[in-house]
Motif scaffolding. Structure first.
Motif, PDB file in Angstrom:
ATOM      1  N   ASN A   3       0.823  -1.283  -0.134  1.00 49.69           N
ATOM      2  CA  ASN A   3       0.144   0.120   0.057  1.00 49.69           C
ATOM      3  C   ASN A   3       0.868   1.473  -0.029  1.00 49.69           C
ATOM      4  N   SER A   4       1.923   1.164   0.673  1.00 55.07           N
ATOM      5  CA  SER A   4       2.816   2.402   0.755  1.00 55.07           C
ATOM      6  C   SER A   4       3.525   2.549  -0.523  1.00 55.07           C
ATOM      7  N   ILE A   5       3.810   1.624  -1.473  1.00 52.91           N
ATOM      8  CA  ILE A   5       4.566   1.881  -2.707  1.00 52.91           C
ATOM      9  C   ILE A   5       3.431   2.348  -3.570  1.00 52.91           C
ATOM     10  N   ILE A   6       2.095   1.819  -3.420  1.00 55.29           N
ATOM     11  CA  ILE A   6       1.237   2.401  -4.505  1.00 55.29           C
ATOM     12  C   ILE A   6       1.070   3.792  -4.061  1.00 55.29           C
ATOM     13  N   TYR A   7       1.090   3.929  -2.701  1.00 54.18           N
ATOM     14  CA  TYR A   7       0.574   5.570  -2.301  1.00 54.18           C
ATOM     15  C   TYR A   7       1.674   6.462  -3.074  1.00 54.18           C
ATOM     16  N   LEU A  16       3.756  15.005 -11.187  1.00 52.66           N
ATOM     17  CA  LEU A  16       4.124  15.169 -12.418  1.00 52.66           C
ATOM     18  C   LEU A  16       3.115  15.771 -13.239  1.00 52.66           C
ATOM     19  N   ILE A  17       1.651  15.549 -12.683  1.00 54.02           N
ATOM     20  CA  ILE A  17       0.588  16.235 -13.559  1.00 54.02           C
ATOM     21  C   ILE A  17       0.530  17.936 -12.997  1.00 54.02           C
ATOM     22  N   LEU A  18       0.711  17.942 -11.660  1.00 52.71           N
ATOM     23  CA  LEU A  18       0.362  19.395 -11.124  1.00 52.71           C
ATOM     24  C   LEU A  18       1.422  19.518 -10.012  1.00 52.71           C
ATOM     25  N   PRO A  19       2.932  19.972 -10.416  1.00 49.40           N
ATOM     26  CA  PRO A  19       3.769  20.065  -9.327  1.00 49.40           C
ATOM     27  C   PRO A  19       3.442  20.875  -8.497  1.00 49.40           C
ATOM     28  N   THR A  20       3.349  20.636  -7.076  1.00 43.31           N
ATOM     29  CA  THR A  20       3.497  21.688  -6.202  1.00 43.31           C
ATOM     30  C   THR A  20       4.456  21.381  -5.015  1.00 43.31           C
ATOM     31  N   ASP A  21       5.115  22.533  -4.390  1.00 44.06           N
ATOM     32  CA  ASP A  21       6.075  22.432  -3.382  1.00 44.06           C
ATOM     33  C   ASP A  21       5.298  22.506  -2.006  1.00 44.06           C
ATOM     34  N   LYS A  22       5.170  21.364  -1.377  1.00 45.74           N
ATOM     35  CA  LYS A  22       4.556  21.324   0.156  1.00 45.74           C
ATOM     36  C   LYS A  22       5.364  20.524   0.892  1.00 45.74           C
ATOM     37  N   GLN A  23       5.120  20.804   2.234  1.00 44.64           N
ATOM     38  CA  GLN A  23       5.969  20.243   3.213  1.00 44.64           C
ATOM     39  C   GLN A  23       5.197  18.830   3.482  1.00 44.64           C
ATOM     40  N   ASP A  24       6.008  17.977   3.600  1.00 42.46           N
ATOM     41  CA  ASP A  24       5.424  16.381   4.032  1.00 42.46           C
ATOM     42  C   ASP A  24       4.778  16.551   5.255  1.00 42.46           C
ATOM     43  N   SER A  25       3.418  16.184   5.190  1.00 35.94           N
ATOM     44  CA  SER A  25       2.494  15.953   6.595  1.00 35.94           C
ATOM     45  C   SER A  25       3.114  14.848   7.625  1.00 35.94           C
ATOM     46  N   ILE A  26       3.818  13.801   6.850  1.00 34.47           N
ATOM     47  CA  ILE A  26       4.199  12.757   7.832  1.00 34.47           C
ATOM     48  C   ILE A  26       5.651  13.127   8.794  1.00 34.47           C
ATOM     49  N   GLN A  27       5.274  13.190   9.827  1.00 33.82           N
ATOM     50  CA  GLN A  27       6.481  13.505  10.761  1.00 33.82           C
ATOM     51  C   GLN A  27       6.968  12.440  11.613  1.00 33.82           C
ATOM     52  N   LEU A  28       6.460  11.223  11.767  1.00 34.77           N
ATOM     53  CA  LEU A  28       6.779  10.095  12.578  1.00 34.77           C
ATOM     54  C   LEU A  28       8.148   9.498  11.882  1.00 34.77           C
ATOM     55  N   SER A  30       8.849   6.269  12.022  1.00 36.94           N
ATOM     56  CA  SER A  30       8.663   4.980  11.367  1.00 36.94           C
ATOM     57  C   SER A  30       7.801   5.443  10.002  1.00 36.94           C
ATOM     58  N   HIS A  31       7.072   6.312   9.931  1.00 35.51           N
ATOM     59  CA  HIS A  31       6.370   6.458   8.592  1.00 35.51           C
ATOM     60  C   HIS A  31       7.420   6.933   7.624  1.00 35.51           C
ATOM     61  N   LYS A  32       8.384   7.698   7.778  1.00 37.62           N
ATOM     62  CA  LYS A  32       9.448   8.097   7.068  1.00 37.62           C
ATOM     63  C   LYS A  32      10.193   7.083   6.577  1.00 37.62           C
ATOM     64  N   ALA A  33      10.691   6.220   7.711  1.00 41.53           N
ATOM     65  CA  ALA A  33      11.468   4.944   7.310  1.00 41.53           C
ATOM     66  C   ALA A  33      10.753   4.041   6.218  1.00 41.53           C
ATOM     67  N   LYS A  34       9.347   3.922   6.664  1.00 41.20           N
ATOM     68  CA  LYS A  34       8.472   3.036   5.626  1.00 41.20           C
ATOM     69  C   LYS A  34       8.605   3.792   4.083  1.00 41.20           C
ATOM     70  N   ARG A  35       8.625   4.928   3.963  1.00 40.96           N
ATOM     71  CA  ARG A  35       8.536   5.640   2.897  1.00 40.96           C
ATOM     72  C   ARG A  35       9.784   5.582   2.311  1.00 40.96           C
ATOM     73  N   LEU A  36      11.004   5.455   2.849  1.00 39.50           N
ATOM     74  CA  LEU A  36      12.345   5.478   2.433  1.00 39.50           C
ATOM     75  C   LEU A  36      12.612   4.038   1.841  1.00 39.50           C
ATOM     76  N   PHE A  37      12.080   3.083   2.561  1.00 37.74           N
ATOM     77  CA  PHE A  37      12.324   1.784   2.021  1.00 37.74           C
ATOM     78  C   PHE A  37      11.435   1.227   0.857  1.00 37.74           C
ATOM     79  N   SER A  38      10.139   2.035   0.861  1.00 40.74           N
ATOM     80  CA  SER A  38       9.192   1.905  -0.351  1.00 40.74           C
ATOM     81  C   SER A  38       9.977   2.519  -1.521  1.00 40.74           C
ATOM     82  N   LEU A  39      10.544   3.488  -1.377  1.00 42.12           N
ATOM     83  CA  LEU A  39      11.250   4.114  -2.631  1.00 42.12           C
ATOM     84  C   LEU A  39      12.487   3.323  -2.990  1.00 42.12           C
ATOM     85  N   LEU A  40      13.257   2.831  -2.151  1.00 39.11           N
ATOM     86  CA  LEU A  40      14.195   1.919  -2.447  1.00 39.11           C
ATOM     87  C   LEU A  40      13.858   0.586  -3.000  1.00 39.11           C
ATOM     88  N   ILE A  41      12.628   0.200  -2.781  1.00 36.94           N
ATOM     89  CA  ILE A  41      12.184  -0.935  -3.571  1.00 36.94           C
ATOM     90  C   ILE A  41      11.701  -0.638  -5.073  1.00 36.94           C
TER      91      ILE A  41
END
Length: 79
Positions: A3-7, A16-28, A30-41
């Protein structure tokens, strides 16, 4: 994890469709680590595929990797 990879992929294509610069709402962390490993996958197989494509294009003579301008630049301006 799937689900994280799909997200992340959906989020990337929306960017890509509408590039906007915004701060990431995920601050935990554990969520950042999950996102990092999903990006590596996503990133590691993609880079492997691109490496195979560039090597194939090099062998076919479509791209000359040895005579690339970046190589010349690194020779002229070493670190």
């Amino acid at each position: 994890m799937l689900n994280s990879i799909i997200y992340i992929l959906k989020d990337f294509f929306c960017f890509l469709i509408l590039p906007t610069d915004k701060q990431d709402s995920i601050q935990l962390k554990s969520h950042k680590a999950k996102r990092l490993f999903s990006l590596l996958i996503i990133d590691i197989p993609l880079m492997g595929l691109l490496t195979v494509l560039v090597n194939t294009f090099n062998k076919l003579g479509w791209v000359e990797v040895e005579n690339h301008q970046t190589t010349l630049l690194l020779e002229l301006l070493p670190v």
